[in-house]
Design a protein around this motif. Structure first.
Motif, PDB file in Angstrom:
ATOM      1  N   ARG A  31     117.155  68.242   1.761  1.00  0.00           N
ATOM      2  CA  ARG A  31     116.136  68.978   2.501  1.00  0.00           C
ATOM      3  C   ARG A  31     115.775  70.273   1.773  1.00  0.00           C
ATOM      4  N   LEU A  32     114.498  70.607   1.793  1.00  0.00           N
ATOM      5  CA  LEU A  32     114.013  71.851   1.207  1.00  0.00           C
ATOM      6  C   LEU A  32     113.315  72.664   2.290  1.00  0.00           C
ATOM      7  N   ALA A  33     113.847  73.847   2.565  1.00  0.00           N
ATOM      8  CA  ALA A  33     113.185  74.810   3.443  1.00  0.00           C
ATOM      9  C   ALA A  33     112.564  75.864   2.539  1.00  0.00           C
ATOM     10  N   VAL A  34     111.260  75.883   2.474  1.00  0.00           N
ATOM     11  CA  VAL A  34     110.549  76.797   1.577  1.00  0.00           C
ATOM     12  C   VAL A  34     110.031  77.962   2.418  1.00  0.00           C
ATOM     13  N   ALA A  35     110.501  79.152   2.103  1.00  0.00           N
ATOM     14  CA  ALA A  35     110.216  80.308   2.954  1.00  0.00           C
ATOM     15  C   ALA A  35     109.452  81.383   2.199  1.00  0.00           C
ATOM     16  N   MET A  36     108.468  81.958   2.883  1.00  0.00           N
ATOM     17  CA  MET A  36     107.817  83.162   2.389  1.00  0.00           C
ATOM     18  C   MET A  36     108.640  84.336   2.890  1.00  0.00           C
ATOM     19  N   SER A  37     109.342  85.003   1.992  1.00  0.00           N
ATOM     20  CA  SER A  37     110.185  86.122   2.401  1.00  0.00           C
ATOM     21  C   SER A  37     109.347  87.397   2.490  1.00  0.00           C
ATOM     22  N   LYS A  38     109.939  88.418   3.074  1.00  0.00           N
ATOM     23  CA  LYS A  38     109.273  89.712   3.239  1.00  0.00           C
ATOM     24  C   LYS A  38     107.950  89.566   3.989  1.00  0.00           C
ATOM     25  N   CYS A  39     107.944  88.707   5.020  1.00  0.00           N
ATOM     26  CA  CYS A  39     106.697  88.451   5.727  1.00  0.00           C
ATOM     27  C   CYS A  39     106.341  89.578   6.691  1.00  0.00           C
ATOM     28  N   GLU A  40     107.119  90.680   6.678  1.00  0.00           N
ATOM     29  CA  GLU A  40     106.739  91.838   7.481  1.00  0.00           C
ATOM     30  C   GLU A  40     105.512  92.555   6.913  1.00  0.00           C
ATOM     31  N   ARG A  41     105.117  92.222   5.691  1.00  0.00           N
ATOM     32  CA  ARG A  41     103.939  92.840   5.104  1.00  0.00           C
ATOM     33  C   ARG A  41     102.707  92.562   5.960  1.00  0.00           C
ATOM     34  N   GLY A  42     101.861  93.560   6.104  1.00  0.00           N
ATOM     35  CA  GLY A  42     100.736  93.467   7.016  1.00  0.00           C
ATOM     36  C   GLY A  42      99.831  92.280   6.776  1.00  0.00           C
ATOM     37  N   GLU A  43      99.628  91.912   5.503  1.00  0.00           N
ATOM     38  CA  GLU A  43      98.745  90.801   5.186  1.00  0.00           C
ATOM     39  C   GLU A  43      99.393  89.445   5.465  1.00  0.00           C
ATOM     40  N   LEU A  44     100.722  89.435   5.709  1.00  0.00           N
ATOM     41  CA  LEU A  44     101.437  88.185   5.960  1.00  0.00           C
ATOM     42  C   LEU A  44     101.876  88.016   7.407  1.00  0.00           C
ATOM     43  N   TRP A  45     102.181  89.103   8.076  1.00  0.00           N
ATOM     44  CA  TRP A  45     102.781  89.037   9.415  1.00  0.00           C
ATOM     45  C   TRP A  45     102.002  88.141  10.385  1.00  0.00           C
ATOM     46  N   PRO A  46     100.666  88.221  10.450  1.00  0.00           N
ATOM     47  CA  PRO A  46      99.941  87.346  11.372  1.00  0.00           C
ATOM     48  C   PRO A  46     100.089  85.860  11.037  1.00  0.00           C
ATOM     49  N   GLY A  47     100.391  85.524   9.773  1.00  0.00           N
ATOM     50  CA  GLY A  47     100.504  84.123   9.372  1.00  0.00           C
ATOM     51  C   GLY A  47     101.869  83.512   9.600  1.00  0.00           C
ATOM     52  N   ARG A  48     102.808  84.281  10.153  1.00  0.00           N
ATOM     53  CA  ARG A  48     104.180  83.782  10.303  1.00  0.00           C
ATOM     54  C   ARG A  48     104.286  82.630  11.300  1.00  0.00           C
ATOM     55  N   LEU A  49     103.334  82.530  12.221  1.00  0.00           N
ATOM     56  CA  LEU A  49     103.422  81.512  13.270  1.00  0.00           C
ATOM     57  C   LEU A  49     103.086  80.115  12.751  1.00  0.00           C
ATOM     58  N   ASP A  50     102.300  80.028  11.698  1.00  0.00           N
ATOM     59  CA  ASP A  50     101.991  78.751  11.054  1.00  0.00           C
ATOM     60  C   ASP A  50     102.073  78.957   9.552  1.00  0.00           C
ATOM     61  N   PRO A  51     103.291  79.114   9.024  1.00  0.00           N
ATOM     62  CA  PRO A  51     103.428  79.506   7.615  1.00  0.00           C
ATOM     63  C   PRO A  51     102.886  78.478   6.631  1.00  0.00           C
TER      64      PRO A  51
END
Length: 274
Positions: free
Chosen positions: A168-188
């Protein structure tokens, strides 16, 4: 015991992520969590202590070094994670996690160029490994092309060792607290990976069976609050280059640290981020 490997480029926050997992800071006044993390071995307890003494004091952890003689010089962190549910008995997951140096990932595009790198990859793809958490963090010009080539090479090595169908591969965008990323966390998958790393996403989805691939957003530092979504992180220059440190220690609440590990270990997704 589920063996999990954590890989990703330099600066993607792998060691800090594991330190936060070991320490599990709780924001004062927050509701009780539906999980509990216990550090099992001495290396993990030391990592938790570093989180408390360094990160909470506005410092940063040293990156995982590459000047190692053998793979055994890099510690294995052991955790017991107890997951609470409303209608079922608590689930206990035991995990053994190895944090690979970022250079192992960054240089994979060039092939296995030295014995230590080969040793790391052989262990990463061993049959007793349930899955890999791949942490990515950049999307500046040229990064997606580099990531896609590294991932293509990693998938080729998976195929060579017969792991395409059962790793299994869980591919994660880390540091998603960045303003341009935070809204996209719900459907990464859609709002982060397809949007910012389309080439890399395409490589993964074409080569890895859908049952073995999931996309996540992770934030070790989190944001300042529900009504104040500014990153609880600032960047400073130190002896190891640019480091991320906590902005306000009393508001430290990581986002989604448990969910990818739970899926890698069990094959089941958590209903809520944790």
């Amino acid at each position: 015991m589920g063996n999990i490997r954590v890989i990703g480029p330099r600066g993607s926050g792998k060691t800090t992520y594991l330190a936060a997992l070991a320490y599990q800071p709780i924001q004062p006044g927050s509701k009780t969590k539906n999980f509990k993390v216990q550090a099992i071995n001495e290396d993990t307890r030391k990592l938790a202590e570093k989180a408390e003494t360094l990160i909470l004091e506005g410092g940063s952890l040293e990156p995982t070094g590459v000047l190692v003689k053998t793979i055994d010089d890099v510690p294995v962190y052991s955790f017991n994670i107890q997951i609470g549910t409303l209608f079922q008995k608590n689930q206990n997951i035991n995990l053994a996690v190895r944090d690979y140096p970022g250079e192992i990932f960054d240089e994979l595009e060039l092939g296995l160029t030295n014995p230590i790198q080969t040793e790391f990859i052989d262990e990463c793809l061993a049959k007793d490994v349930a899955g890999c958490l791949i942490m990515l963090t950049e999307w500046k010009k040229g990064t997606d092309r580099h990531y896609s080539r590294v991932l293509q090479r990693f998938i080729e090595l998976m195929d060579n060792q017969g792991r395409i169908s059962d790793l299994r591969l869980a591919v994660a965008m880390s540091k998603c607290e960045r303003g341009e990323l935070w809204p996209g966390r719900l459907d990464p998958e859609t709002d982060l990976f397809n949007a910012h790393l389309p080439k890399s996403t395409k490589v993964l989805k074409e080569k890895i069976p859908s049952r073995n691939l999931n996309f996540y957003a992770i934030s070790t530092f989190g944001v300042l609050g529900r009504n104040n979504p500014r990153p609880n992180r600032i960047e400073e220059w130190g002896t190891n280059g640019r480091n991320s440190v906590l902005r306000e220690a009393n508001r430290w609440r990581p986002y989604n640290l448990i969910a990818p590990l739970y899926w890698l270990s069990t094959g089941r997704r958590m209903r809520n981020e944790a």
